[in-house]
Motif scaffolding. Sequence first.
Motif, short mmCIF file in Angstrom:
data_model
loop_
_atom_site.label_atom_id
_atom_site.label_comp_id
_atom_site.label_asym_id
_atom_site.label_seq_id
_atom_site.Cartn_x
_atom_site.Cartn_y
_atom_site.Cartn_z
N GLY A 44 0.92 -0.98 0.04
CA GLY A 44 -0.06 0.13 -0.09
C GLY A 44 0.68 1.32 -0.02
O GLY A 44 0.45 2.33 0.64
N GLY A 45 2.05 0.98 -0.43
CA GLY A 45 2.79 2.20 -0.24
C GLY A 45 3.11 3.20 -1.57
O GLY A 45 2.16 3.51 -2.68
N GLY A 46 4.09 4.21 -1.36
CA GLY A 46 4.42 5.27 -2.33
C GLY A 46 5.82 5.51 -2.41
O GLY A 46 6.54 4.96 -1.47
N ILE A 47 6.28 6.52 -3.15
CA ILE A 47 7.55 6.66 -3.45
C ILE A 47 7.94 8.31 -3.29
O ILE A 47 6.92 9.05 -3.92
N LEU A 48 9.10 8.55 -2.95
CA LEU A 48 9.32 9.80 -2.69
C LEU A 48 10.67 10.02 -3.42
O LEU A 48 11.64 8.91 -2.90
N TYR A 49 11.14 10.91 -4.11
CA TYR A 49 12.42 11.09 -4.78
C TYR A 49 12.99 12.21 -4.37
O TYR A 49 12.50 13.51 -4.45
N THR A 320 -2.11 1.95 -5.96
CA THR A 320 -1.44 2.67 -4.64
C THR A 320 -0.67 3.83 -4.80
O THR A 320 -0.84 4.89 -4.20
N TYR A 321 -0.22 4.05 -6.08
CA TYR A 321 0.61 5.10 -6.63
C TYR A 321 0.75 5.39 -8.01
O TYR A 321 0.90 4.29 -8.84
N LEU A 322 1.14 6.37 -8.62
CA LEU A 322 1.44 6.56 -10.24
C LEU A 322 2.85 7.35 -9.98
O LEU A 322 2.89 8.53 -9.35
N LEU A 323 3.84 6.51 -10.44
CA LEU A 323 5.20 6.92 -10.14
C LEU A 323 5.77 7.80 -11.46
O LEU A 323 6.09 7.10 -12.27
N PRO A 324 6.29 9.09 -11.41
CA PRO A 324 6.94 9.62 -12.33
C PRO A 324 8.42 9.46 -12.33
O PRO A 324 8.91 9.25 -11.38
N VAL A 325 8.72 8.87 -13.50
CA VAL A 325 10.31 8.36 -13.56
C VAL A 325 11.14 9.66 -13.86
O VAL A 325 11.02 10.51 -14.84
N GLN A 326 12.07 9.94 -12.74
CA GLN A 326 13.06 11.03 -12.93
C GLN A 326 13.76 10.65 -14.27
O GLN A 326 14.59 9.76 -14.79
N GLY A 327 14.04 12.05 -14.85
CA GLY A 327 14.82 12.07 -16.25
C GLY A 327 14.14 11.72 -17.19
O GLY A 327 14.89 11.74 -18.39
N GLN A 328 12.84 11.10 -17.44
CA GLN A 328 12.25 10.68 -18.57
C GLN A 328 10.89 11.18 -18.53
O GLN A 328 9.72 11.03 -18.00
N SER A 329 10.94 12.44 -19.30
CA SER A 329 9.55 13.33 -19.31
C SER A 329 8.44 12.55 -19.64
O SER A 329 8.35 12.09 -20.90
N GLY A 330 7.39 12.79 -18.80
CA GLY A 330 6.10 11.93 -19.22
C GLY A 330 6.10 10.42 -18.77
O GLY A 330 5.06 9.84 -19.11
N ARG A 331 7.11 10.04 -18.46
CA ARG A 331 7.09 8.69 -18.19
C ARG A 331 6.74 8.44 -17.07
O ARG A 331 7.02 8.67 -15.74
N LEU A 332 5.50 7.35 -16.57
CA LEU A 332 4.95 7.05 -15.25
C LEU A 332 4.91 5.53 -15.07
O LEU A 332 4.86 4.71 -16.11
N ILE A 333 4.88 4.94 -13.88
CA ILE A 333 4.79 3.66 -13.61
C ILE A 333 3.48 3.54 -12.63
O ILE A 333 3.37 4.36 -11.66
N TYR A 334 2.76 2.72 -13.03
CA TYR A 334 1.63 2.24 -12.20
C TYR A 334 2.07 1.30 -11.05
O TYR A 334 2.47 0.39 -11.57
N MET A 335 1.85 1.58 -9.74
CA MET A 335 2.17 0.93 -8.73
C MET A 335 0.98 0.18 -8.02
O MET A 335 0.04 1.02 -7.65
N GLY A 336 0.77 -1.19 -8.03
CA GLY A 336 -0.48 -1.64 -7.53
C GLY A 336 -0.08 -2.60 -6.59
O GLY A 336 0.91 -3.33 -6.48
#
Length: 371
Positions: A44-49, A320-336
């Motif tokens: 049930g987590g999330g990401i901080l960059y 649980t989270y939608l993660l923007p990938v750093q350095g890759q504009s517009g790139r996201l990861i679905y986290m479930g």
Amino acid sequence: MKNLLLIALSFFIFCACQNKVRYESFTPGELWLDNNGMHINAHGGGILYIDGLYYWFGEHKTEGEAGNVANVGVHCYSSSDLYNWTDEGIALSVDPEGSGSDIEKGCILERPKVIYNKQTGKYVMWFHLEPKGKGYKGALSGVAVSDQATGPYRYLKAVRPNKGFYPSNVQEIHKGVSKAEGQSFSGASLPEHVDSLNILGRDFAGGQMARDMNLFVDDDQTAYHIYSSEENSTLHIAKLTPDYLDYSGEYGRFFPNRFMEAPAMFKKEGKYYLMMSGCTGWSPNEARSAVASDIMGEWKELGNPCIGPDADKTFYSQSTYLLPVQGQSGRLIYMGDRWTPENAIDGRYIWLPVKFEGERFVIEWESEWRL
């Protein structure tokens, strides 16, 4: 000769233990080991960059534990590449059994998320909290703070959101008598239409309910708390104070009577996007999505973002989270999360690439993929 064989065997075992798994791709649903060879324990987590590192915070589960009882606290991991994760330990520990604390061992502590406040230099954690032995009637928001990303986090308080404040899109019926006074509800439906029950009015004086939740920091560093409210029937989006430690009193209510959980938000090209699930307990269901030009609405539903086989079950996961990938504009990861309530520690992680088709975002199953 026997001694030499034993020495050789011992050396082989030692070398094998040192040869840790190194990942170069994502394999959704498979065991995902950390630097110690243990299945990552951050549900049930999330990401901080921050400063070149991703920090993954999530619920720490224990062997044999059913459901969402918190016996340990919030676990933290760090990574520079999103594939390989280092165990950073318990960021927020629950208090000992019998302490009487809000976060006493045996409470329900769900969906922890951490954001960084550039103004104060503090790391702020929010989570859904239900005090021990009280089921899901508390519907509280817990807050903790730390000087370091990995913690330890100091628990501050648990509150109901926006006590004594009406939402920006309040209707006159919400200021009238509540038919829900003294009642509580369960399941994914209510006996009457939400607005006629006026759950919002029932909870005006004591604060609104807050269950499944997420955090979002906008480009201007304004932070928002997104949570299921009004007996899970309606989603609220609430602006936080500049220090991220409390509610500002500014909030809106959206998707009334739609029963949406597991909210996750991201922003792309000036538009805000939401992904949510339906309310079916531990069982997977069809995801929902929405878009808005303003975070406070109007929100337009876009339907299920998942496509392909098992899309109607969100690939047997819940957002649980939608993660923007750093350095890759517009790139996201679905986290479930793929929940296993009979043994919560064995819950698996479903990470998939997010793609865009016109106005909507889409998620398609891939058994293995790379950035």
